[in-house]
Structures are given as C-alpha cells and as structure tokens.
Design a protein around this motif. Structure first.
Motif, short mmCIF file in Angstrom:
data_model
loop_
_atom_site.label_atom_id
_atom_site.label_comp_id
_atom_site.label_asym_id
_atom_site.label_seq_id
_atom_site.Cartn_x
_atom_site.Cartn_y
_atom_site.Cartn_z
N GLY A 9 -2.66 -5.93 -4.40
CA GLY A 9 -2.20 -6.96 -5.32
C GLY A 9 -2.84 -8.30 -5.00
O GLY A 9 -3.25 -8.56 -3.87
N GLN A 42 2.49 -16.36 -6.26
CA GLN A 42 3.03 -16.39 -4.89
C GLN A 42 2.48 -17.61 -4.15
O GLN A 42 1.37 -18.07 -4.41
N SER A 108 7.76 -8.31 0.62
CA SER A 108 6.99 -9.43 1.17
C SER A 108 7.78 -10.08 2.31
O SER A 108 8.99 -9.86 2.43
N LEU A 114 7.93 -5.48 -3.39
CA LEU A 114 6.59 -5.28 -3.96
C LEU A 114 6.32 -3.81 -4.28
O LEU A 114 5.28 -3.47 -4.84
N CYS A 209 -1.60 -7.42 5.89
CA CYS A 209 -2.75 -7.15 4.99
C CYS A 209 -4.05 -7.28 5.76
O CYS A 209 -4.95 -6.43 5.66
C1 LIG Z 1 0.02 -9.25 -3.08
C2 LIG Z 1 0.67 -9.07 -1.75
N1 LIG Z 1 0.42 -7.95 -1.04
C3 LIG Z 1 0.99 -7.77 0.16
C4 LIG Z 1 1.83 -8.73 0.70
C5 LIG Z 1 2.40 -8.49 2.10
O1 LIG Z 1 3.61 -8.86 2.31
C6 LIG Z 1 2.09 -9.88 -0.08
N2 LIG Z 1 2.90 -10.87 0.37
N3 LIG Z 1 1.49 -10.03 -1.29
#
Ligand SMILES: Cc1ncc(CO)c(N)n1
Ligand SMILES: Nc1ncnc2c1ncn2[C@@H]1O[C@H](COP(=O)(O)OP(=O)(O)OP(=O)(O)O)[C@@H](O)[C@H]1O
Length: 266
Positions: A9, A42, A108, A114, A209
């Motif tokens: 994402g 975000q 998250s 998520l 990540c």
């Molecule tokens: C898009 C995305 N992928 C993974 C995480 C991991 O927490 C996050 N915060 N946002």
C-alpha cells in the motif's frame, strides 16, 4: 543491478508502505518497482482513510512488470482484502516469482486496521506457502498462531508453528517486546537470534516495511537467508538510530544514513 518488486500500500507521508520499500531498495543499490494494492491517506499521526485498488488493476500491474522485466525478489506488504490476496497468489505462482518476502501487515502502528479480519485466514492459507520468508511482529504472530507470545520460548514455538503452515523461513520480530528488540529467525531446523537493544526512539514509522524490503533486496542480490536477515537487521538498527523527527507523531526512519556513512558523505 538486481530488480526488486514491492506489492504493498501507498503511505502518503512516505515513511511506510510502498514509499519505504522503494527507498530501502534504492539504499541497497537495487532497482525498485511497485504494484500498489491500496492508497492510504496517512501521516506520522495515523491513517485517515484507505482506498483499495481493484483486483483487475492489481493483476494488470503485476502483468506489466513480470511480462517485461526480470524480477529477482518480491516483497509483499499491505494486502487489505481477499480478492487482492487471491490475485497476488495466482500471479506469483504463474510467473514463478523467486525470493518472496511476506510481511503480514495487519494493523498500523497507530492502530488502524490494514487487513480485513475475513482476509486473515486467506493470507495464511494463500501467501504463507509461497513465502521464502515471512516476517510477523509479535501481535501478527499471535493472530497467525492463536497463541500468546511473551518469552523467547513463545517466539520459537510460534516460529515453528508458522513454519508448519508453509513458509520456508520465519522471522519473528521483537520490535513489540517490552525489554529488548531481539528478532528470532527459524529456517525449519535451527533458531538464530538477532539481538538488539531497544533504541529509545519515538520515530519508528515504517520499521517493519523497511526490514522486509531490506531482506528482499539482500535475497535478490544473492544472499543466503541468514545473511539477508542479519544485514537487514543491521540496516534497520542504524536507520532507527538516525530516524528523522518529522511530523507531529511517530516520525520515519532514515533510509539512507548507512549508505551515506559508508560512502563517507556523513
Ligand atoms: C501502507 C502501509 N503499509 C504498511 C504499514 C505498516 O504499519 C503502514 N503503516 N502503511
Ligand atoms: N525501538 C527499537 N529499537 C531497536 N529495534 C527496533 C525498535 N523498534 C523496532 N525495532 C526493530 O525493527 C524491526 C521491525 O520490527 P517491528 O516489530 O517494529 O515491526 P512492525 O511492527 O511490523 O513495524 P510497522 O509498525 O512498521 O509495521 C525489527 O527488526 C525490530 O526488532
């Protein structure tokens, strides 16, 4: 040059998700590509909204890259829903993708979901058997195994149980431990401890990540599994030590610090 693909994402604040993955790939000297599964609004304070990308567009992104470019490793992050998981599993099998790192992203750091609850079992049954390595944090390992995980013994037991679900190697991450931040790798035979003290930093957005992307980049460059994980752990530790106090919340890690330092630029 090795080519590494992230399927994940987008994080608009650039600290996690696709953006963290691509920065990590670059910091490792690999060529990064992306298949976007969802767009999140975000920042360092939290996730405001999520739009999932349709399975058809995810499939076409996968076809676009696999039909054209040789891919040496793949990292899978946020997969949101059942259809996304089915599409990814079918395509990766069809293209016989090598070196698949599955980061089973569920919630998250700020507590936003998520991965939909009905997709959890799907992730386990469809993606784990494809995984060269799976990298759950403690809460994710608890969901996958259904067991409470507190001690090193619990982490080892969970790793064995997840290995039995089909992942070739399992890395249980210790970022959520109370004391240290020791991770444990299990390759089906032996346990390898990757010890680390807990760095007293608030800026740990995107650690999971970036760690999984670093493992993918290292595997794509030909490292054996233990070396790939050990180097990735070293990378993430430096990146946390030098994290950036950006934003009003949990800031991002510094993806390029180790690279700059090695090159004598810092
Ligand atoms: C898009 C995305 N992928 C993974 C995480 C991991 O927490 C996050 N915060 N946002
Ligand atoms: N404060 C810390 N000090 C040292 N290492 C840490 C710290 N926090 C996390 N790590 C390390 O960072 C890596 C990622 O672990 P973590 O458990 O935070 O992943 P995660 O919860 O999946 O991350 P995310 O919230 O980005 O999804 C692991 O190697 C972990 O040990």
């Amino acid at each position: 040059m090795k080519n590494v693909l992230t399927i994940a994402g987008s994080d608009s604040s650039g600290g996690a998700g696709i953006q963290a993955d691509l920065k990590t790939f670059s910091a490792h000297g690999t060529y990064g590509m992306s298949v976007i599964t969802a767009v999140t609004a975000q920042n360092t304070q939290g996730v405001l909204a999520v739009q999932d990308i349709s399975a058809a567009i995810i499939a076409q992104q996968l076809e676009a890259v696999f039909e054209d470019i040789e891919i040496h490793a793949v990292k899978i992050g946020m997969v949101s829903v059942v259809e996304t998981i089915d599409t990814i599993a079918a395509k990766l099998k069809g293209y016989q993708a090598p070196n698949i790192v599955v980061d089973p992203v569920m919630v998250s750091k700020s507590g936003f979901r998520l991965l939909q609850p009905e997709a959890q079992a799907h992730l386990i049954s469809k993606l784990l058997p494809l995984a060269t390595i799976v990298t759950p944090n403690l809460p994710e390992a608890e969901v996958i195994t259904g067991q409470k995980i507190e001690t090193f013994e619990d982490m080892q037991q969970a790793a064995q149980n997840i290995h039995a679900m089909g992942a070739k190697n399992v890395l249980i991450k210790g970022g959520h431990r109370q004391t240290d931040a020791t991770d444990i790798l299990y390759d089906g035979e032996d346990f390898y401890y990757l010890p680390s003290v807990r760095i007293p930093s608030n800026n740990t957005h995107g650690t999971g990540c970036s760690l999984s992307s670093a493992i993918a980049a290292n595997l794509g460059q030909g490292c054996e599994i233990f070396d790939a994980v050990r180097k990735a752990k070293d990378f993430i530790t430096v990146a946390i030590e030098q994290a950036l106090p950006l934003g009003k919340g949990v800031g991002p890690i510094h993806h390029f610090y180790a690279l700059y330092k090695k090159a004598g630029l810092i």
